[in-house]
Motif scaffolding. Sequence first.
Motif, mmCIF file in Angstrom:
data_model
loop_
_atom_site.group_PDB
_atom_site.id
_atom_site.type_symbol
_atom_site.label_atom_id
_atom_site.label_comp_id
_atom_site.label_asym_id
_atom_site.label_seq_id
_atom_site.Cartn_x
_atom_site.Cartn_y
_atom_site.Cartn_z
ATOM 1 N N THR A 115 13.416 32.877 2.696
ATOM 2 C CA THR A 115 13.218 34.049 3.552
ATOM 3 C C THR A 115 12.473 35.171 2.849
ATOM 4 N N ASP A 116 12.387 35.116 1.508
ATOM 5 C CA ASP A 116 11.599 36.124 0.793
ATOM 6 C C ASP A 116 10.151 35.674 0.591
ATOM 7 N N GLY A 117 9.792 34.506 1.103
ATOM 8 C CA GLY A 117 8.430 34.002 1.000
ATOM 9 C C GLY A 117 8.193 33.069 -0.156
ATOM 10 N N SER A 118 9.165 32.950 -1.057
ATOM 11 C CA SER A 118 8.975 32.050 -2.198
ATOM 12 C C SER A 118 9.164 30.600 -1.763
ATOM 13 N N GLN A 119 8.697 29.697 -2.599
ATOM 14 C CA GLN A 119 8.776 28.280 -2.277
ATOM 15 C C GLN A 119 10.224 27.801 -2.345
ATOM 16 N N ALA A 120 10.632 27.023 -1.363
ATOM 17 C CA ALA A 120 11.963 26.427 -1.360
ATOM 18 C C ALA A 120 11.933 25.183 -2.251
ATOM 19 N N THR A 121 12.893 25.075 -3.134
ATOM 20 C CA THR A 121 12.938 23.924 -4.034
ATOM 21 C C THR A 121 13.439 22.693 -3.294
ATOM 22 N N LEU A 122 13.150 21.536 -3.854
ATOM 23 C CA LEU A 122 13.590 20.276 -3.267
ATOM 24 C C LEU A 122 15.120 20.221 -3.214
ATOM 25 N N GLY A 123 15.769 20.719 -4.267
ATOM 26 C CA GLY A 123 17.228 20.747 -4.285
ATOM 27 C C GLY A 123 17.797 21.605 -3.172
ATOM 28 N N ARG A 124 17.218 22.774 -2.955
ATOM 29 C CA ARG A 124 17.680 23.657 -1.876
ATOM 30 C C ARG A 124 17.479 22.983 -0.531
ATOM 31 N N ILE A 125 16.335 22.344 -0.356
ATOM 32 C CA ILE A 125 16.043 21.714 0.934
ATOM 33 C C ILE A 125 17.046 20.603 1.228
ATOM 34 N N PHE A 126 17.315 19.753 0.249
ATOM 35 C CA PHE A 126 18.238 18.645 0.498
ATOM 36 C C PHE A 126 19.699 19.071 0.474
ATOM 37 N N LEU A 127 20.103 19.844 -0.533
ATOM 38 C CA LEU A 127 21.518 20.148 -0.707
ATOM 39 C C LEU A 127 22.043 21.214 0.249
ATOM 40 N N THR A 128 21.219 22.165 0.634
ATOM 41 C CA THR A 128 21.738 23.214 1.512
ATOM 42 C C THR A 128 21.135 23.190 2.908
ATOM 43 N N ARG A 129 19.994 22.540 3.073
ATOM 44 C CA ARG A 129 19.366 22.529 4.397
ATOM 45 C C ARG A 129 19.741 21.268 5.176
ATOM 46 N N TYR A 130 19.621 20.096 4.553
ATOM 47 C CA TYR A 130 19.876 18.847 5.264
ATOM 48 C C TYR A 130 21.314 18.336 5.120
ATOM 49 N N LEU A 131 21.851 18.357 3.917
ATOM 50 C CA LEU A 131 23.143 17.717 3.641
ATOM 51 C C LEU A 131 24.319 18.286 4.450
ATOM 52 N N PRO A 132 24.516 19.596 4.522
ATOM 53 C CA PRO A 132 25.696 20.085 5.265
ATOM 54 C C PRO A 132 25.714 19.655 6.733
ATOM 55 N N ILE A 133 24.585 19.737 7.396
ATOM 56 C CA ILE A 133 24.540 19.365 8.816
ATOM 57 C C ILE A 133 24.782 17.874 8.966
ATOM 58 N N ARG A 134 24.220 17.059 8.070
ATOM 59 C CA ARG A 134 24.437 15.610 8.127
ATOM 60 C C ARG A 134 25.906 15.275 7.884
ATOM 61 N N LEU A 135 26.536 15.943 6.927
ATOM 62 C CA LEU A 135 27.952 15.682 6.649
ATOM 63 C C LEU A 135 28.833 16.090 7.825
ATOM 64 N N PHE A 136 28.546 17.245 8.432
ATOM 65 C CA PHE A 136 29.303 17.661 9.612
ATOM 66 C C PHE A 136 29.097 16.681 10.761
ATOM 67 N N GLY A 137 27.942 16.042 10.804
ATOM 68 C CA GLY A 137 27.658 15.081 11.855
ATOM 69 C C GLY A 137 28.561 13.871 11.837
ATOM 70 N N PHE A 138 29.181 13.576 10.702
ATOM 71 C CA PHE A 138 30.082 12.426 10.590
ATOM 72 C C PHE A 138 31.482 12.725 11.120
ATOM 73 N N ILE A 139 31.801 13.967 11.368
ATOM 74 C CA ILE A 139 33.134 14.324 11.853
ATOM 75 C C ILE A 139 33.218 13.990 13.342
#
Length: 174
Positions: A115-139
């Motif tokens: 949100t500050d315009g800097s590049q999002a790291t691969l770790g941030r994209i996978f661990l905080t962007r994709y993983l939580p929603i995917r894990l909640f999807g299994f409930i």
Amino acid sequence: MEANPYAAPGAVVEDRYAFDANDLEARKASRWQRLGAAFLDGIVIALCMMPVFFQSFATYNARVHGTVPPAFALSGYMFFCLFLGLAVIVVNCILLSRNGQTIGKKLLGIKIVRTDGSQATLGRIFLTRYLPIRLFGFIPFVGPIIALVDVLMIFGDEKRCMHDRIADTIVIND
């Protein structure tokens, strides 16, 4: 007073961001661009699975007519699809780490940034962007509701889904 020769340098360094807040707001990707990118990413995955679909159909058709297809053909298709799927994952990881893009986002000229315009790291994209929603999807029962809420949040004023808010990211035009 004498200056201490062993003191740390006193230079003032400003934090520099890739974009300012007004520029980021103006560069946000449209909802249609984001939908199109997700659709294109889905098509890429579906194309990887097509050989398995055709082989499964051929196997079903052969069994209906009383013949048995050779097992090695099915395993060959499975390995081919596995190879294609891994290739798509590798390409997406390379694109995400370099510029915050998947294949679909690259084709539509949009990318993920902080949100500050800097590049999002691969770790941030996978661990905080994709993983939580995917894990909640299994409930059971809760997962589909969370997935629906995630997608519907794009219609808010900020044009950000739940996964964007969790990861502190936005999607902008490249």
